[in-house]
Design an enzyme around this catalytic site. Structure first.
Site, short mmCIF file in Angstrom:
data_model
loop_
_atom_site.label_atom_id
_atom_site.label_comp_id
_atom_site.label_asym_id
_atom_site.label_seq_id
_atom_site.Cartn_x
_atom_site.Cartn_y
_atom_site.Cartn_z
N ASP A 1 8.01 86.01 12.92
CA ASP A 1 9.14 86.42 12.10
C ASP A 1 10.48 85.85 12.59
OD1 ASP A 1 7.70 87.94 10.27
OD2 ASP A 1 7.72 89.70 11.57
N GLN B 1 -1.45 92.40 10.85
CA GLN B 1 -1.55 93.23 9.66
C GLN B 1 -3.01 93.40 9.25
OE1 GLN B 1 0.94 91.49 6.64
NE2 GLN B 1 2.83 91.93 7.72
#
Length: 411
Positions: free
Chosen positions: A291, A141
């Site tokens: 994740d 990110q």
């Protein structure tokens, strides 16, 4: 996002129409792009060109999507834009300083709650300066936010990372004509992008998401006599760490029909039920599956032996504190464990867990889906306090799992 910065019409097939994606589309519309849904998963985007974004008339609400928020901040930072960004309770608790810091170097200014939290006010710069930034954290990110800021910045923007992270942004920018280079530096990479790019519109088919696929992968491993094939899944090597981890636990997983699609490796994943065993060392870099750890923790709860998961501090700053929330949920359902500052030690039951407990999701979609999977391997039903967050990333989850034989019920 990138099609909104191209000049002309892009077409996307197989788009996941979860709340995160819809919030992103609304944000790009608010800044000038024309985005239309033509059918299920089939969308068209008319972009405004790099440098063409305009200030939104209203506050941008990104719901639960931390990824969209951080990437949008990168896009907006080097456009002459004034915007206010907020999100739901969960997103407002996630730190944004990790992207604010490098984006300020381009010349953007931010006024964030507590210096790091939403809601925040962003003022993009109309005279951005290229940066050479070394990311202190292994975060795709952060990397993507810097790269996207570099798109509308004259000169060469450079991003250095000590650990190679997922590279979807680099691959798609290259496919759309940006001058982007990637070179190896030890275990990490150096990414450079030439600014004031002109992106070409594309037609793109979105492959299945490995992080969503992880839930049926684990479910099929835990439920006896299972045999499923998940088709057309993206197999980017910087994303697929969950597969070797599950295989090291004894999962029966095979990759079939591997091929290239839109610059990404894709394939079909075949998984059959298996008796899982504990692992004491994560055999991949955690960034390749960050994740997927919650559902892997659930797999470890049913495994034979004690599993050790460390080096996972990043899980404390996701949609929830995933280490703390997973520890509480597992304990509530009869799983013995120790919570560490950077991980969990899980004492597997060698089969079904006790179940019968209530899990607080803290508005985290992956927590809700992970305990839905664990409930398929529990003696008593597991209750999840709120299934609504599942809509953010996997709106078809309950129907898909029930279609394969699960018994998930909403109350």
């Amino acid at each position: 996002m990138l099609s909104s910065l191209a000049v002309g019409r892009s077409e996307v097939f197989g788009l996941l129409e979860g709340e995160d994606v819809l919030a992103t589309a609304n944000a790009m519309r608010a800044m000038g792009a024309t985005i239309t849904r033509l059918g299920e998963g089939h969308w068209e985007i008319y972009g405004v060109g790099v440098g063409g974004l305009t200030s939104p008339d209203n506050i941008i609400d990104m719901g639960n999507s931390g990824t969209s928020t951080r990437l949008l901040m990168g896009l907006m930072a080097t456009h002459d834009i004034h915007a206010v960004i907020t999100g739901d309770d969960s997103l407002r608790g996630r730190p944004m300083a990790r992207v604010i810091n490098p984006l300020q170097e381009f010349g953007a200014t931010f006024d964030a709650r507590g210096g790091t939290y939403l809601p925040l006010t962003l003022k993009g710069t109309d005279i951005p300066m290229p940066v050479d930034y070394t990311s202190p954290v292994a975060s795709a990110q952060v990397k993507s936010a810097v790269i996207l800021a570099g798109l509308n910045t004259p000169g060469i923007t450079t991003l250095r990372e000590s650990v190679a992270t997922r590279d979807h942004t680099e691959r798609m920018l290259s496919a759309m004509g940006a001058e982007i280079t990637v070179s190896e530096e030890g275990e990490g990479r150096i990414v450079t992008i030439k600014g004031e790019a002109e992106l070409k519109p594309i037609t793109f088919e979105v492959p299945g998401d490995i992080s969503s696929s992880a839930f049926p992968l684990v479910a099929a491993s835990l439920v006896g006599n299972s045999d499923i094939c998940i088709e057309n899944v993206g197999l980017n090597p910087l994303r697929t760490g969950v597969i070797p981890v599950l295989q090291s636990m004894g999962a029966d997983i095979q990759i079939e029909n591997e091929r290239m699609l839109g610059g990404e490796i894709v394939g079909d994943i075949r998984v059959r039920s298996a008796n899982l065993k504990a692992i004491t060392e994560i055999p991949v870099d955690p960034s390749t599956m960050i994740d997927e750890f919650p559902v892997v923790f659930c797999a470890a709860a049913t495994a034979d032996g004690t599993s050790h998961f460390t080096g996972l501090e990043e899980l404390r700053v996701k949609e929830s504190d995933r280490l703390g929330v997973m520890a509480a949920g597992l304990k509530a359902n009869g799983v013995a464990l120790e919570e560490l500052a950077d991980g969990l030690i899980i004492h597997g039951n060698g089969g079904k867990v006790q179940g019968g407990g209530m899990v607080e999701t803290h508005l985290d979609h992956r927590i809700a889906m992970s305990f839905s999977v664990l409930g398929m391997a529990s003696e008593k039903p597991i209750t999840i306090d709120d299934a609504a967050p599942i809509q953010t990333s996997f709106p078809s989850f309950i129907d898909l799992m029930n279609g394969m034989g699960a018994d998930l019920k909403t109350l």
